[in-house]
Design a protein around this motif. Sequence first.
Motif, PDB file in Angstrom:
ATOM      1  N   THR A 135       0.893  -1.304   0.149  1.00 30.08           N
ATOM      2  CA  THR A 135       0.128   0.082  -0.202  1.00 30.08           C
ATOM      3  C   THR A 135       1.041   1.205  -0.216  1.00 30.08           C
ATOM      4  OG1 THR A 135      -1.885  -1.351   1.175  1.00 30.08           O
ATOM      5  CG2 THR A 135      -1.833   1.190   1.177  1.00 30.08           C
ATOM      6  N   ILE A 136       0.306   2.214  -0.677  1.00 31.53           N
ATOM      7  CA  ILE A 136       1.135   3.683  -1.012  1.00 31.53           C
ATOM      8  C   ILE A 136       0.220   4.488   0.136  1.00 31.53           C
ATOM      9  CG2 ILE A 136       1.679   5.428  -2.357  1.00 31.53           C
ATOM     10  CD1 ILE A 136       3.367   2.886  -3.003  1.00 31.53           C
ATOM     11  N   PHE A 137       1.020   5.347   0.891  1.00 29.26           N
ATOM     12  CA  PHE A 137       0.275   6.193   1.810  1.00 29.26           C
ATOM     13  C   PHE A 137       0.859   7.390   1.597  1.00 29.26           C
ATOM     14  CE2 PHE A 137      -0.049   2.400   4.024  1.00 29.26           C
ATOM     15  CZ  PHE A 137      -1.194   2.238   4.844  1.00 29.26           C
ATOM     16  N   GLU A 138      -0.122   8.593   1.633  1.00 25.46           N
ATOM     17  CA  GLU A 138       0.227  10.142   1.814  1.00 25.46           C
ATOM     18  C   GLU A 138      -0.223  10.366   3.136  1.00 25.46           C
ATOM     19  OE1 GLU A 138      -0.005  14.166  -0.782  1.00 25.46           O
ATOM     20  OE2 GLU A 138      -1.790  12.881  -0.838  1.00 25.46           O
ATOM     21  N   GLY A 139       0.885  10.388   4.104  1.00 26.12           N
ATOM     22  CA  GLY A 139       0.653  10.517   5.531  1.00 26.12           C
ATOM     23  C   GLY A 139       0.068   9.284   5.961  1.00 26.12           C
ATOM     24  N   SER A 140      -1.306   9.407   6.576  1.00 30.40           N
ATOM     25  CA  SER A 140      -1.871   8.254   6.932  1.00 30.40           C
ATOM     26  C   SER A 140      -2.988   7.924   5.871  1.00 30.40           C
ATOM     27  CB  SER A 140      -2.542   8.487   8.436  1.00 30.40           C
ATOM     28  OG  SER A 140      -3.289   9.436   8.369  1.00 30.40           O
ATOM     29  N   THR A 141      -2.884   8.524   4.811  1.00 29.44           N
ATOM     30  CA  THR A 141      -4.084   8.256   4.034  1.00 29.44           C
ATOM     31  C   THR A 141      -3.779   7.376   2.795  1.00 29.44           C
ATOM     32  OG1 THR A 141      -4.957  10.567   4.110  1.00 29.44           O
ATOM     33  CG2 THR A 141      -5.775   9.324   2.325  1.00 29.44           C
ATOM     34  N   GLU A 142      -4.254   6.178   2.686  1.00 26.88           N
ATOM     35  CA  GLU A 142      -4.139   5.391   1.424  1.00 26.88           C
ATOM     36  C   GLU A 142      -4.557   5.832   0.197  1.00 26.88           C
ATOM     37  OE1 GLU A 142      -6.373   1.128   0.191  1.00 26.88           O
ATOM     38  OE2 GLU A 142      -5.637   1.103   2.037  1.00 26.88           O
ATOM     39  N   ILE A 143      -3.648   5.947  -0.671  1.00 20.36           N
ATOM     40  CA  ILE A 143      -3.875   6.434  -2.086  1.00 20.36           C
ATOM     41  C   ILE A 143      -3.622   5.401  -3.025  1.00 20.36           C
ATOM     42  CG2 ILE A 143      -3.344   8.790  -1.300  1.00 20.36           C
ATOM     43  CD1 ILE A 143      -0.940   7.297  -3.746  1.00 20.36           C
ATOM     44  N   ALA A 144      -3.049   4.247  -2.649  1.00 22.41           N
ATOM     45  CA  ALA A 144      -3.105   3.009  -3.900  1.00 22.41           C
ATOM     46  C   ALA A 144      -2.597   1.832  -3.408  1.00 22.41           C
ATOM     47  CB  ALA A 144      -2.010   3.628  -5.071  1.00 22.41           C
ATOM     48  N   TYR A 145      -2.935   0.820  -3.765  1.00 18.63           N
ATOM     49  CA  TYR A 145      -2.615  -0.625  -3.256  1.00 18.63           C
ATOM     50  C   TYR A 145      -2.456  -1.738  -4.433  1.00 18.63           C
ATOM     51  CZ  TYR A 145      -7.497  -2.122  -3.086  1.00 18.63           C
ATOM     52  OH  TYR A 145      -8.520  -2.523  -3.465  1.00 18.63           O
ATOM     53  N   VAL A 146      -1.804  -2.705  -4.127  1.00 16.40           N
ATOM     54  CA  VAL A 146      -2.210  -4.031  -4.858  1.00 16.40           C
ATOM     55  C   VAL A 146      -2.003  -5.074  -3.877  1.00 16.40           C
ATOM     56  CG1 VAL A 146       0.693  -4.066  -5.160  1.00 16.40           C
ATOM     57  CG2 VAL A 146      -1.073  -5.401  -6.606  1.00 16.40           C
ATOM     58  N   LYS A 147      -2.842  -5.970  -4.301  1.00 19.46           N
ATOM     59  CA  LYS A 147      -3.298  -7.082  -3.292  1.00 19.46           C
ATOM     60  C   LYS A 147      -2.641  -8.347  -4.043  1.00 19.46           C
ATOM     61  CE  LYS A 147      -6.958  -7.471  -1.008  1.00 19.46           C
ATOM     62  NZ  LYS A 147      -8.258  -7.521  -0.857  1.00 19.46           N
ATOM     63  N   PHE A 148      -2.020  -9.192  -3.748  1.00 22.19           N
ATOM     64  CA  PHE A 148      -1.552 -10.473  -4.454  1.00 22.19           C
ATOM     65  C   PHE A 148      -1.276 -11.508  -3.325  1.00 22.19           C
ATOM     66  CE2 PHE A 148       1.902  -7.621  -3.174  1.00 22.19           C
ATOM     67  CZ  PHE A 148       2.972  -8.441  -2.800  1.00 22.19           C
ATOM     68  N   ASN A 149      -1.260 -12.849  -4.058  1.00 19.48           N
ATOM     69  CA  ASN A 149      -0.873 -13.992  -3.102  1.00 19.48           C
ATOM     70  C   ASN A 149       0.455 -14.343  -3.065  1.00 19.48           C
ATOM     71  OD1 ASN A 149      -0.123 -15.369  -5.540  1.00 19.48           O
ATOM     72  ND2 ASN A 149      -2.093 -16.379  -6.166  1.00 19.48           N
ATOM     73  N   VAL A 150       0.669 -15.210  -2.289  1.00 15.34           N
ATOM     74  CA  VAL A 150       2.211 -15.519  -1.872  1.00 15.34           C
ATOM     75  C   VAL A 150       3.108 -15.939  -2.909  1.00 15.34           C
ATOM     76  CG1 VAL A 150       1.843 -18.217  -1.400  1.00 15.34           C
ATOM     77  CG2 VAL A 150       3.474 -16.776  -0.096  1.00 15.34           C
ATOM     78  N   PRO A 180      -5.377   2.469  -7.832  1.00 22.32           N
ATOM     79  CA  PRO A 180      -6.123   2.364  -9.171  1.00 22.32           C
ATOM     80  C   PRO A 180      -5.630   1.338 -10.003  1.00 22.32           C
ATOM     81  CG  PRO A 180      -5.341   4.680  -8.699  1.00 22.32           C
ATOM     82  CD  PRO A 180      -4.671   3.690  -7.702  1.00 22.32           C
ATOM     83  N   SER A 181      -6.630   1.011 -11.054  1.00 24.64           N
ATOM     84  CA  SER A 181      -6.010  -0.296 -11.943  1.00 24.64           C
ATOM     85  C   SER A 181      -4.986  -0.007 -12.606  1.00 24.64           C
ATOM     86  CB  SER A 181      -7.265  -0.688 -12.810  1.00 24.64           C
ATOM     87  OG  SER A 181      -7.644   0.429 -13.504  1.00 24.64           O
ATOM     88  N   ASN A 182      -4.290  -0.912 -12.988  1.00 21.73           N
ATOM     89  CA  ASN A 182      -3.018  -1.022 -13.866  1.00 21.73           C
ATOM     90  C   ASN A 182      -2.072  -0.045 -13.573  1.00 21.73           C
ATOM     91  OD1 ASN A 182      -4.462  -2.945 -15.797  1.00 21.73           O
ATOM     92  ND2 ASN A 182      -5.655  -0.857 -16.476  1.00 21.73           N
ATOM     93  N   LYS A 183      -1.895   0.307 -12.419  1.00 25.15           N
ATOM     94  CA  LYS A 183      -0.707   1.133 -11.718  1.00 25.15           C
ATOM     95  C   LYS A 183       0.592   0.126 -11.262  1.00 25.15           C
ATOM     96  CE  LYS A 183      -2.459   5.250 -12.459  1.00 25.15           C
ATOM     97  NZ  LYS A 183      -3.519   4.774 -13.383  1.00 25.15           N
ATOM     98  N   PHE A 184       0.299  -1.017 -10.919  1.00 21.84           N
ATOM     99  CA  PHE A 184       1.200  -1.910 -10.292  1.00 21.84           C
ATOM    100  C   PHE A 184       1.683  -2.973 -11.098  1.00 21.84           C
ATOM    101  CE2 PHE A 184      -0.767   0.163  -6.708  1.00 21.84           C
ATOM    102  CZ  PHE A 184       0.010   0.557  -5.910  1.00 21.84           C
ATOM    103  N   THR A 185       2.758  -3.514 -10.859  1.00 17.98           N
ATOM    104  CA  THR A 185       3.360  -4.864 -11.552  1.00 17.98           C
ATOM    105  C   THR A 185       4.073  -5.483 -10.222  1.00 17.98           C
ATOM    106  OG1 THR A 185       3.385  -4.154 -13.599  1.00 17.98           O
ATOM    107  CG2 THR A 185       4.583  -6.250 -13.166  1.00 17.98           C
ATOM    108  N   PHE A 233       4.947  10.518  -0.198  1.00 18.43           N
ATOM    109  CA  PHE A 233       4.543   9.222  -0.105  1.00 18.43           C
ATOM    110  C   PHE A 233       5.310   8.208   0.630  1.00 18.43           C
ATOM    111  CE2 PHE A 233       2.815  11.095  -3.942  1.00 18.43           C
ATOM    112  CZ  PHE A 233       1.651  11.492  -3.770  1.00 18.43           C
ATOM    113  N   THR A 234       4.978   7.235   1.373  1.00 17.77           N
ATOM    114  CA  THR A 234       5.641   6.112   1.813  1.00 17.77           C
ATOM    115  C   THR A 234       4.693   4.909   1.304  1.00 17.77           C
ATOM    116  OG1 THR A 234       4.482   6.000   3.971  1.00 17.77           O
ATOM    117  CG2 THR A 234       6.582   7.122   3.854  1.00 17.77           C
ATOM    118  N   ALA A 235       5.549   3.708   1.573  1.00 18.26           N
ATOM    119  CA  ALA A 235       5.070   2.247   1.407  1.00 18.26           C
ATOM    120  C   ALA A 235       5.096   1.383   2.608  1.00 18.26           C
ATOM    121  CB  ALA A 235       5.525   1.537  -0.109  1.00 18.26           C
TER     122      ALA A 235
END
Length: 349
Positions: A75-90, A99-104, A165-167
């Motif tokens: 997850t990408i945060f601006e301060g404590s606010t989540e602005i983007a994320y990618v969920k994936f399996n092990v 948002p869609s298509n922002k992560f690989t 941002f931080t992650a």
Amino acid sequence: MLRMKLKRNIISLTVSILLILLLFSTLFPPFTAVKLKPGTLSDTSIDLYKTIIFDNVNLTIRGPECIPVSFLNFTIFEGSTEIAYVKFNVIGSEIEDSPSNKFTVTNITDTSNLPYNSSGSYYGYDEDDGSNHTFDYGYGNANSGASDLIILYRITYTVHQTGTFTAKLFVNSSNYTYVSGPSLNFTVSEGEITNPYPAYESTGISRPPTNLSVKINGTNLDVYFYFYNMTPVTDIWTQFANWTNVSTPQRCEFTNCTDMGNDWMWGNTSYQWSANATNGSTWSNTSYYYTTTGSRYDVSNNGIVNVQDLSYTFGYFSTGPKPYDGLYDVNDNGVINVQDLSFIWNNRT
């Protein structure tokens, strides 16, 4: 006197026990299970719409333990606010992103034969927050003499807004979520090329678009626009506009889209173009895409699908492969033939 002596002995014994417990806690730390790291950044300062890489994003399960990993969330945060994320399996397969298509997500570790235990009693101590949890099954070697199970990922993220941002990496188990500490800060700024029109990933754009334009921030820059060809020669970048000695602030705008022929006239189709700026030694390159309004079957571009579209397509009728405007092949079978006419007729309005 006897009572005071007894009291002193009790106090002495209590202190001794506390010292022994302290010694044992020093020699034998809590059972460990999970340690997370959000990875090493490729940059700490990046331009808008560019890609930043988080290398060696780390899930470590200690040798004696195992945990039931349900999924990971970066997850990408601006301060404590989540602005983007990618969920994936092990194993690194993406489940969901926003948002869609922002992560690989790329799995660096061989996960074809991960150790897994279906039963047992394992301590799920969280090394980052000091809390303890237990599990009956999960991924891990689960052997006191075993090596840690270390799974590494590489995550790329196309930055989509400005700011700092931080992650963090989250690992969701069956009943507990582990959270890494934050990554280093990274800052996203507008850069030399900003404010594209059509906006990045925009939809419902007219065909052809009214213009293609960007704002240029810089001094004595040469600017080039390129189009990613779809017809008649596909899959190459072709320059269609350029400006010299551009200085800030200036908007570079191309308005002769109708001169591009059939390239930009198709409905419900995604198009890609790029703006590139150079001062003679370094380059700034940014690509965009947009999706047009309407139906692809409306080949005459008159807002409806009717017999005129049959006429347009019939003009490109072909019984075998030859250089042609492939977008008239509305059913994508490699040739323009009667099946395309049938597709248009069945989708008429």
